[in-house]
Design an enzyme around this catalytic site. Sequence first.
Site, PDB file in Angstrom:
ATOM      1  N   THR A 262      12.514  41.418   5.691  1.00 37.73           N
ATOM      2  CA  THR A 262      11.695  40.565   6.572  1.00 37.73           C
ATOM      3  C   THR A 262      10.215  40.783   6.315  1.00 37.73           C
ATOM      4  OG1 THR A 262      11.683  42.167   8.428  1.00 37.73           O
ATOM      5  CG2 THR A 262      13.446  40.507   8.400  1.00 37.73           C
TER       6      THR A 262
ATOM      7  N   LEU B 148      17.347  44.978   5.765  1.00 39.76           N
ATOM      8  CA  LEU B 148      16.852  43.713   6.294  1.00 39.76           C
ATOM      9  C   LEU B 148      15.431  43.867   6.831  1.00 39.76           C
ATOM     10  CD1 LEU B 148      17.476  40.750   6.898  1.00 39.76           C
ATOM     11  CD2 LEU B 148      18.254  41.466   9.152  1.00 39.76           C
ATOM     12  N   TYR B 149      15.133  45.030   7.430  1.00 40.24           N
ATOM     13  CA  TYR B 149      13.755  45.269   7.896  1.00 40.24           C
ATOM     14  C   TYR B 149      12.769  45.067   6.750  1.00 40.24           C
ATOM     15  CZ  TYR B 149       9.547  47.933   8.943  1.00 40.24           C
ATOM     16  OH  TYR B 149       8.240  48.316   9.096  1.00 40.24           O
ATOM     17  N   ALA B 150      13.034  45.713   5.616  1.00 37.96           N
ATOM     18  CA  ALA B 150      12.145  45.589   4.461  1.00 37.96           C
ATOM     19  C   ALA B 150      12.113  44.153   3.956  1.00 37.96           C
ATOM     20  CB  ALA B 150      12.599  46.536   3.354  1.00 37.96           C
TER      21      ALA B 150
END
Length: 343
Positions: free
Chosen positions: A156, A152-154
């Site tokens: 976002t 999810l970090y990537a």
Amino acid sequence: MRTVFVTGSAGFIGFHLSQLLLREGFRVVGYDAMTDYYDPALKRRRHAMLHQHPHFSAHEDLLEDMDRLRAACAQAKPDVIVHLAAQAGVRYSLENPRAYVDANLVGAFNVLECAREIGVGHLLMASTSSVYGANDVMPFSERQKADTQLTLYAATKKANESMAHSYAHLWNIPTTMFRFFTVYGPWGRPDMALFKFVAAGFEGRPIDVYNHGMMARDFTYVTDLVRGIRLLIDVPPPAVQGRGEPVEGDSLSAAAPYRVVNIGNSESVPLMEFVEAIEEEIGRPIERNYMEMQKGDVPATWADAGLLQRLTGYRPDTPVSEGIREFVRWYRDYYDVRPAAAE
């Protein structure tokens, strides 16, 4: 005197960038929430050092607080915005995904709105090598498709790139997204591998080594990274109409004054070489716990930094051994760790 509004100014990269900008005669207005993702005392120490400069000021608020952010930007009247603040950490995104939605999506949207409202001359926003996700053609180039994010970090961060492109197109905001690779160096984050490995080595604890050590990273020294950002400030993407001859390999959008630029060391270093360099510097072996690959991780990263060099004449090149030496020197001083010979 040009004014740069730096979000995440108390963070690892924001601190180093603010120092560089102040040395080069800019006025810097920082914005940082001082969240407790890691020890806020380290962030406050960084900000305290910046506050010693007469041309630095800062606001302590959340990016998600649009009224506070808007007021800070309106007061600063920046020529340039560098958006670095984010919820960082690939692995933490598995534990607390909502923090990434709040800080990285809502926060970035608020920054884009402020850039639109004040008509900023150049907006630069941090992305990450993690957007390349499952890509396996290396070195990673800005012209590759990046549609297979693994965390999810990537995701976002890739969303930030898309959001920024739309604002650049709709409101003619010159925008540069810079994708940085594994950044390390003095004043680094305690959740990052170098910090954890050095701390464990000095304390005689084992380290967790994922994928049984079969990993490689494009380790980029922090002062090299911020030098790249500083130079990119002066080369905003040209207007869509009449932009002239393109730079070779440029990632310019055909629809907006927008480009993406890798900032990396152009070298993929095996993880075990990195660990061995740490052992050499601290003067003792480090026990390893070899483990399976962590969910969402990738086996290797490697930057093609040719576009950065063509745009700015600069390419990061600090050897890993030198960067680790500087980090260990800082760590010993900050935590008062005595050299091995004196123990």
